[in-house]
Motif scaffolding. Structure first.
Motif, short mmCIF file in Angstrom:
data_model
loop_
_atom_site.label_atom_id
_atom_site.label_comp_id
_atom_site.label_asym_id
_atom_site.label_seq_id
_atom_site.Cartn_x
_atom_site.Cartn_y
_atom_site.Cartn_z
N ALA A 167 4.91 14.72 -0.30
CA ALA A 167 4.15 14.90 0.93
C ALA A 167 4.58 13.84 1.95
CB ALA A 167 2.66 14.77 0.64
N ALA A 168 4.33 14.13 3.20
CA ALA A 168 4.71 13.20 4.26
C ALA A 168 4.09 11.83 4.02
CB ALA A 168 4.29 13.75 5.62
N ASN A 169 4.92 10.79 4.15
CA ASN A 169 4.47 9.39 4.09
C ASN A 169 3.84 9.01 2.75
OD1 ASN A 169 5.21 8.91 6.90
ND2 ASN A 169 3.43 10.16 7.41
N THR A 170 4.40 9.55 1.66
CA THR A 170 4.00 9.12 0.32
C THR A 170 4.47 7.68 0.11
OG1 THR A 170 4.13 11.37 -0.58
CG2 THR A 170 4.30 9.55 -2.14
N THR A 171 3.55 6.79 -0.26
CA THR A 171 3.85 5.36 -0.28
C THR A 171 3.58 4.75 -1.66
OG1 THR A 171 3.28 5.17 2.06
CG2 THR A 171 3.37 3.12 0.80
N ILE A 172 4.51 3.88 -2.10
CA ILE A 172 4.36 3.12 -3.34
C ILE A 172 4.55 1.64 -3.00
CG2 ILE A 172 5.37 2.59 -5.58
CD1 ILE A 172 6.05 5.50 -5.91
N GLN A 173 3.61 0.82 -3.43
CA GLN A 173 3.73 -0.63 -3.25
C GLN A 173 4.49 -1.23 -4.43
OE1 GLN A 173 2.18 -0.52 0.33
NE2 GLN A 173 2.63 -2.50 -0.59
N VAL A 174 5.35 -2.20 -4.16
CA VAL A 174 6.14 -2.87 -5.19
C VAL A 174 5.71 -4.33 -5.24
CG1 VAL A 174 8.45 -3.46 -5.97
CG2 VAL A 174 8.07 -1.33 -4.71
N SER A 175 5.40 -4.83 -6.43
CA SER A 175 4.89 -6.19 -6.56
C SER A 175 5.74 -7.04 -7.48
CB SER A 175 3.44 -6.17 -7.07
OG SER A 175 3.39 -5.60 -8.37
N ALA A 176 5.62 -8.35 -7.30
CA ALA A 176 6.24 -9.33 -8.19
C ALA A 176 5.22 -10.45 -8.39
CB ALA A 176 7.53 -9.87 -7.59
N LEU A 177 4.91 -10.74 -9.65
CA LEU A 177 3.92 -11.77 -9.97
C LEU A 177 2.58 -11.48 -9.29
CD1 LEU A 177 6.17 -14.97 -9.67
CD2 LEU A 177 5.62 -13.63 -11.72
N GLY A 178 2.26 -10.18 -9.21
CA GLY A 178 0.98 -9.78 -8.65
C GLY A 178 0.90 -9.78 -7.14
N VAL A 179 2.02 -10.01 -6.48
CA VAL A 179 2.04 -10.04 -5.02
C VAL A 179 2.95 -8.92 -4.52
CG1 VAL A 179 2.67 -11.37 -2.97
CG2 VAL A 179 1.65 -12.52 -4.96
N ASP A 180 2.50 -8.17 -3.53
CA ASP A 180 3.32 -7.11 -2.95
C ASP A 180 4.52 -7.71 -2.23
OD1 ASP A 180 1.61 -5.18 -3.88
OD2 ASP A 180 0.51 -4.95 -1.99
N VAL A 181 5.72 -7.28 -2.64
CA VAL A 181 6.94 -7.79 -2.02
C VAL A 181 7.71 -6.70 -1.28
CG1 VAL A 181 7.20 -9.67 -3.67
CG2 VAL A 181 8.24 -7.44 -4.17
N ALA A 182 7.36 -5.45 -1.54
CA ALA A 182 8.08 -4.36 -0.89
C ALA A 182 7.21 -3.12 -0.86
CB ALA A 182 9.39 -4.06 -1.61
N ARG A 183 7.59 -2.20 0.01
CA ARG A 183 6.90 -0.91 0.13
C ARG A 183 7.96 0.17 0.21
NH1 ARG A 183 4.25 -2.04 4.41
NH2 ARG A 183 5.79 -1.24 5.88
N ILE A 184 7.76 1.25 -0.55
CA ILE A 184 8.67 2.40 -0.51
C ILE A 184 7.91 3.58 0.06
CG2 ILE A 184 10.28 3.86 -1.78
CD1 ILE A 184 10.27 1.81 -4.03
N VAL A 185 8.42 4.15 1.13
CA VAL A 185 7.81 5.34 1.72
C VAL A 185 8.77 6.51 1.52
CG1 VAL A 185 6.87 6.41 3.79
CG2 VAL A 185 6.61 3.94 3.44
N PHE A 186 8.28 7.57 0.90
CA PHE A 186 9.06 8.79 0.69
C PHE A 186 8.64 9.83 1.72
CE2 PHE A 186 8.73 6.63 -3.38
CZ PHE A 186 10.05 6.63 -3.83
N ASN A 187 9.61 10.55 2.23
CA ASN A 187 9.36 11.56 3.27
C ASN A 187 8.60 10.95 4.44
OD1 ASN A 187 9.38 14.07 4.54
ND2 ASN A 187 7.59 14.82 3.43
#
Length: 274
Positions: A167-187
C-alpha cells in the motif's frame, strides 16, 4: 466612405481571427512531464566521506526516453544488478507514463548502521536487505494520476515483511540498540504542488540523531514521476469555431461591397452623384 467601410471590415476580420485563435487554444494545460530513474544515493556514514551518486539510468519524456545500467556498486551502501528506466508522453492524448526497476538489490547500508535483524537471505549475507526486483510505475491520463510499486523476492529478516504490491507509504522503522536509526518507506507516493505524482518504490532514510549520527541521508530505489496529463486541441471546436466562422462571414460582406463599388464604371458613379 469606401475607406470607412474597409476599415470596419478589417476590424471585424481581426476579431474573427482572434475568435478562431481562442478556439484553437488548448482547453487544458499542456501534457505533463514524465521522468524516472533506478537509484539515487546521498549518504554520510561515520568516519567515511559523504557519498552522492545518481540518479542512475535516468529517463525523461523529452529524452532519453529509455536508459539502463548494468550494475551499481557502492561498498557498504548498495549493490545492484541491472537498472532500467523509461518515460514517455502521448502528444495526441496528453497521457504520460514512467517506470523504473532495479534488479538483484543488496542494501548493505543498514548493516553499517548496526541495524538489528536485517536480512539473512542466502547469497545476500547478514545485516543486508535484499530483493530480486524493485519496480515503480506512474501513469497520468485525463482520468487522473496513479502509481504503484511491485516487489519480488524481498527479504527484510526480522525487520518484518512487506507485500509484493505494498500500500502507499508502507513504513518500517529500523532500530539499533533500541533507538530508531533508519526508516524504510515502500511505495512512497508524493503528490507534488504542480499536480504530478512521484512514486519511490523503496526510500531508505538514515535518521541521524544521537545513535543515528553514525549515518544520515537517503537511498532511493526505483523512482517514477508523471503528470498531470493535458489534452491539446489542435483546431477550434464548438462555439469558438462557429463564432469565428460567423464573424468571418460578417467581415466578408462589407469587403464585397467595396470591391463591387470599385468595379462599377465611372459613368454609373457619376449618375448616382447627380
Amino acid at each position: 466612405m469606401r475607406m470607412r467601410i474597409t476599415r470596419r471590415g478589417g476590424l471585424v476580420g481581426l476579431a474573427a481571427v482572434a475568435a478562431l485563435l481562442v478556439g484553437a487554444s488548448p482547453a487544458s494545460a499542456a501534457p505533463g512531464d514524465a521522468s524516472a530513474y533506478a537509484a539515487k544515493i546521498q549518504v554520510t556514514l561515520l568516519g567515511q566521506p559523504a557519498v552522492t551518486a545518481g540518479p542512475f539510468a535516468e529517463a525523461k519524456a523529452d529524452g532519453p526516453t529509455a536508459n539502463s545500467l548494468a550494475t551499481v556498486h557502492l561498498p557498504g551502501i548498495l549493490d545492484t544488478g541491472v537498472l532500467n528506466a523509461s518515460a514517455s508522453r502521448d502528444d495526441q492524448t496528453g497521457a504520460v507514463q514512467s517506470k523504473a526497476s532495479t534488479a538483484d538489490v543488496r542494501l548493505t547500508v543498514l548493516g553499517a548502521l548496526g541495524a538489528e535483524g536485517a536480512g539473512t537471505r542466502q547469497g545476500v549475507g547478514n545485516n543486508t536487505v535484499g530483493a530480486q526486483l524493485i519496480e515503480a510505475e506512474c501513469h497520468a491520463t485525463q482520468q487522473g494520476v496513479a502509481g504503484s510499486t511491485k516487489l519480488v523476492g524481498v527479504d527484510l529478516g526480522s525487520l518484518g515483511s512487506v507485500d509484493a504490491t505494498p500500500a502507499a507509504n508502507t513504513t518500517i522503522q529500523v532500530s539499533a540498540l533500541g533507538v530508531d536509526v533508519a526508516r524504510i518507506v515502500f511505495n512512497e507516493q508524493i503528490h507534488n504542488a504542480d499536480g504530478s505524482l512521484t512514486v519511490n518504490a523503496v526510500h531508505v532514510t538514515l535518521l541521524g540523531g544521537v545513535l543515528g549520527s553514525i549515518g544520515s541521508g537517503d537511498v532511493i530505489l526505483s523512482s517514477a514521476t508523471c503528470g498531470p496529463a493535458g489534452l491539446p486541441i489542435p483546431m477550434a471546436s464548438g462555439a469558438g469555431l462557429w463564432l469565428g466562422l460567423g464573424l468571418l462571414g460578417i467581415a466578408a460582406a462589407p469587403a464585397a461591397v467595396v470591391i463591387n463599388r470599385r468595379r462599377r464604371p465611372a459613368s454609373a458613379l457619376a449618375a448616382e452623384a447627380d
